[in-house]
Motif scaffolding. Structure first.
Motif, PDB file in Angstrom:
ATOM      1  N   SER A 180       0.772  -1.352  -0.065  1.00  0.00           N
ATOM      2  CA  SER A 180      -0.055  -0.132   0.043  1.00  0.00           C
ATOM      3  C   SER A 180       0.961   1.425  -0.016  1.00  0.00           C
ATOM      4  O   SER A 180       0.096   2.278   0.016  1.00  0.00           O
ATOM      5  CB  SER A 180      -0.945   0.045   1.325  1.00  0.00           C
ATOM      6  N   GLU A 204       2.419  -2.491   3.983  1.00  0.00           N
ATOM      7  CA  GLU A 204       3.137  -1.595   3.273  1.00  0.00           C
ATOM      8  C   GLU A 204       4.711  -1.890   3.288  1.00  0.00           C
ATOM      9  O   GLU A 204       5.076  -2.612   4.246  1.00  0.00           O
ATOM     10  CB  GLU A 204       3.057  -0.178   3.565  1.00  0.00           C
ATOM     11  N   ALA A 239      -6.987  -2.584   1.893  1.00  0.00           N
ATOM     12  CA  ALA A 239      -6.197  -1.725   1.004  1.00  0.00           C
ATOM     13  C   ALA A 239      -7.065  -1.436  -0.669  1.00  0.00           C
ATOM     14  O   ALA A 239      -7.252  -0.255  -0.929  1.00  0.00           O
ATOM     15  CB  ALA A 239      -5.026  -2.147   0.502  1.00  0.00           C
TER      16      ALA A 239
END
Length: 258
Positions: free
Chosen positions: A5, A203, A250
């Motif tokens: 992300s 992430e 996400a």
């Protein structure tokens, strides 16, 4: 399926071997890589990488707080122009406050942050928030928006249990977890136990914050699997379920799933 992300694969650190970096990401199961902008110097490199890897990479637009200085209004005007034109931006980011390096332009950072929040509401886009040494101030800026349609991601959360609980009050926001969760002295595993799985995304923040066992080396999207394994261990769940849940979180945030 894995979704990164937050990744800056358009930076110079990847100019020599980007195709191999992308290939490794795909082989690791990464299906989407979301790319936050930094300032006017990174827009074209970011868009060209997203154009070259259309099925994998998706751009955001925004002015990073560490790029805010006395001429920040010129930078914001560029963001405004990009938003007003036809575009493929999936979010406004990364934006926020950074008081770690320099507090000289705190007033300007706050003004830039608030302006970009207003654009997010205007264009119905999520925001991706950078917060460093600025937790209380970020919460203060966001509080008036609690009952609006404002949504987004608190990128690179590394805080305490108490801070995690505070962030959960912003019900339309997710919390970004990266390689820091794998560090030996990280308190993140404790904080994570207070955060429901449906409120987190994974992430890398490539090229930064490389997870163990590669800490100290350049980070890349393929390393997301190392963060996944640690998060799955904390939640005591199969990695496949954590990968699926965080990916759906996400993709919904970025408007790719209803």
């Amino acid at each position: 399926m894995l979704v990164d992300s937050h990744s800056h694969l358009f930076l110079e650190e990847f100019s020599a071997d980007l195709p191999q970096v992308m290939d490794r990401a795909r082989k690791a199961g990464v299906s989407h890589i979301f790319m936050p902008n930094i300032d006017s110097t990174t827009i074209e490199p970011m868009l060209s990488v997203c154009a070259a890897y259309k099925d994998l990479c998706f751009p955001m637009i925004g002015l990073h707080p560490t790029s805010v200085n006395e001429s920040y209004e010129k930078e914001l005007a560029i963001v405004a122009d990009r938003l007003a034109a036809p575009h493929d931006f999936v979010a406004i980011g990364e934006i926020g406050l950074d008081l770690y390096w320099d507090k000289t332009f705190l007033k300007q950072q706050c003004a830039a942050f608030e302006q970009q929040i207003e654009w997010a509401l205007m264009y119905d886009l999520p925001i991706v928030i950078h917060s460093r040494e600025a937790f209380e101030l970020i919460c203060e800026v966001l509080s008036p928006y609690k009952n609006t349609s404002l949504r987004g991601i608190f990128h690179s959360f590394t805080g305490s249990v108490e801070e995690a609980v505070r962030l959960l009050e912003f019900s339309q926001f997710l919390i970004g977890i990266n390689g820091v969760v794998t560090f030996k002295k990280s308190t993140l595993p404790e904080a994570l136990k207070e955060i429901p799985l449906q409120r987190i995304v994974l992430e890398t923040d490539s090229p930064y914050l490389t997870p163990m066992p590669n800490r100290g080396k350049r980070n890349e999207s393929a390393n997301l699997k190392d963060t996944l394994m640690k998060v799955a261990e904390v939640y005591n769940m199969p990695p496949e379920l954590v990968a699926q849940a965080t990916s759906v979180n996400a993709l919904k945030m970025f408007g790719m799933l209803k």
